[in-house]
Design a protein around this motif. Structure first.
Motif, PDB file in Angstrom:
ATOM      1  N   GLY A  50       3.251   7.384   8.814  1.00  0.00           N
ATOM      2  CA  GLY A  50       3.327   6.236   9.715  1.00  0.00           C
ATOM      3  C   GLY A  50       2.007   5.558  10.024  1.00  0.00           C
ATOM      4  O   GLY A  50       1.971   4.584  10.769  1.00  0.00           O
ATOM      5  N   ILE A  51       0.910   6.033   9.463  1.00  0.00           N
ATOM      6  CA  ILE A  51      -0.394   5.440   9.756  1.00  0.00           C
ATOM      7  C   ILE A  51      -0.504   4.067   9.090  1.00  0.00           C
ATOM      8  O   ILE A  51      -0.175   3.896   7.926  1.00  0.00           O
ATOM      9  CB  ILE A  51      -1.539   6.351   9.291  1.00  0.00           C
ATOM     10  N   LYS A  52      -0.971   3.089   9.870  1.00  0.00           N
ATOM     11  CA  LYS A  52      -1.214   1.741   9.348  1.00  0.00           C
ATOM     12  C   LYS A  52      -2.695   1.655   9.002  1.00  0.00           C
ATOM     13  O   LYS A  52      -3.540   1.494   9.860  1.00  0.00           O
ATOM     14  CB  LYS A  52      -0.831   0.681  10.388  1.00  0.00           C
ATOM     15  N   SER A  53      -2.994   1.793   7.708  1.00  0.00           N
ATOM     16  CA  SER A  53      -4.393   1.811   7.279  1.00  0.00           C
ATOM     17  C   SER A  53      -4.956   0.414   7.069  1.00  0.00           C
ATOM     18  O   SER A  53      -6.163   0.216   7.153  1.00  0.00           O
ATOM     19  CB  SER A  53      -4.549   2.636   6.007  1.00  0.00           C
ATOM     20  N   TYR A  54      -4.079  -0.553   6.793  1.00  0.00           N
ATOM     21  CA  TYR A  54      -4.527  -1.937   6.648  1.00  0.00           C
ATOM     22  C   TYR A  54      -3.323  -2.859   6.769  1.00  0.00           C
ATOM     23  O   TYR A  54      -2.173  -2.417   6.728  1.00  0.00           O
ATOM     24  CB  TYR A  54      -5.250  -2.160   5.321  1.00  0.00           C
ATOM     25  N   TYR A  55      -3.604  -4.151   6.922  1.00  0.00           N
ATOM     26  CA  TYR A  55      -2.528  -5.139   6.926  1.00  0.00           C
ATOM     27  C   TYR A  55      -3.083  -6.521   6.639  1.00  0.00           C
ATOM     28  O   TYR A  55      -4.293  -6.730   6.663  1.00  0.00           O
ATOM     29  CB  TYR A  55      -1.740  -5.104   8.239  1.00  0.00           C
ATOM     30  N   VAL A  56      -2.190  -7.448   6.325  1.00  0.00           N
ATOM     31  CA  VAL A  56      -2.544  -8.849   6.133  1.00  0.00           C
ATOM     32  C   VAL A  56      -2.318  -9.529   7.477  1.00  0.00           C
ATOM     33  O   VAL A  56      -1.184  -9.662   7.929  1.00  0.00           O
ATOM     34  CB  VAL A  56      -1.675  -9.511   5.041  1.00  0.00           C
ATOM     35  N   PRO A  57      -3.392  -9.929   8.168  1.00  0.00           N
ATOM     36  CA  PRO A  57      -3.231 -10.501   9.500  1.00  0.00           C
ATOM     37  C   PRO A  57      -2.785 -11.965   9.481  1.00  0.00           C
ATOM     38  O   PRO A  57      -3.124 -12.711   8.557  1.00  0.00           O
ATOM     39  CB  PRO A  57      -4.619 -10.369  10.125  1.00  0.00           C
ATOM     40  N   ARG A  58      -2.048 -12.335  10.491  1.00  0.00           N
ATOM     41  CA  ARG A  58      -1.603 -13.728  10.622  1.00  0.00           C
ATOM     42  C   ARG A  58      -2.803 -14.642  10.817  1.00  0.00           C
ATOM     43  O   ARG A  58      -2.815 -15.780  10.337  1.00  0.00           O
ATOM     44  CB  ARG A  58      -0.625 -13.846  11.796  1.00  0.00           C
ATOM     45  N   SER A  59      -3.846 -14.164  11.488  1.00  0.00           N
ATOM     46  CA  SER A  59      -5.050 -14.979  11.705  1.00  0.00           C
ATOM     47  C   SER A  59      -5.817 -15.213  10.416  1.00  0.00           C
ATOM     48  O   SER A  59      -6.559 -16.181  10.294  1.00  0.00           O
ATOM     49  CB  SER A  59      -5.970 -14.305  12.726  1.00  0.00           C
TER      50      SER A  59
END
Length: 102
Positions: A50-59
């Motif tokens: 369940g760890i979120k290591s990265y993401y594509v941010p809306r900003s």
């Protein structure tokens, strides 16, 4: 890196290291994606732990926000943590747009 006070980042203790997506390569692993509302942000997480290591941010849809807690920090001589007011995201998101530029 940026410490955001929005409900998601605050609860997960996510520290944002935003980089251009051209500077990011996932070397291994398969992640699951979660989106909400506008579906622009793509939250990627490990389906096992369940760890979120990265993401594509809306900003910064042209960038990647890497969770600094998931990075080998020994290669950084100095780290400055700046506070970001994510509780008022609409008014402040533009201040992050330069971070994903090459």
């Amino acid at each position: 890196v940026y410490r955001c006070n929005c409900s998601i980042c605050q609860m997960t203790d996510y520290l944002h290291l935003i980089i251009p997506n051209t500077a990011f390569t996932l070397l291994a692993g398969e992640l699951s994606t979660y989106t909400f509302e506008s579906h622009i942000a793509q939250h990627l997480f490990c389906p096992t732990c369940g760890i979120k290591s990265y993401y594509v941010p809306r900003s910064n849809p042209d960038g990647i926000s890497v969770n600094f807690h998931c990075v080998d920090q020994s290669s950084f001589r100095k780290v400055e943590i700046k506070d970001f007011d994510g509780q008022n995201w609409e008014a402040n998101a533009g201040s992050l747009s330069h971070l994903s530029k090459s």
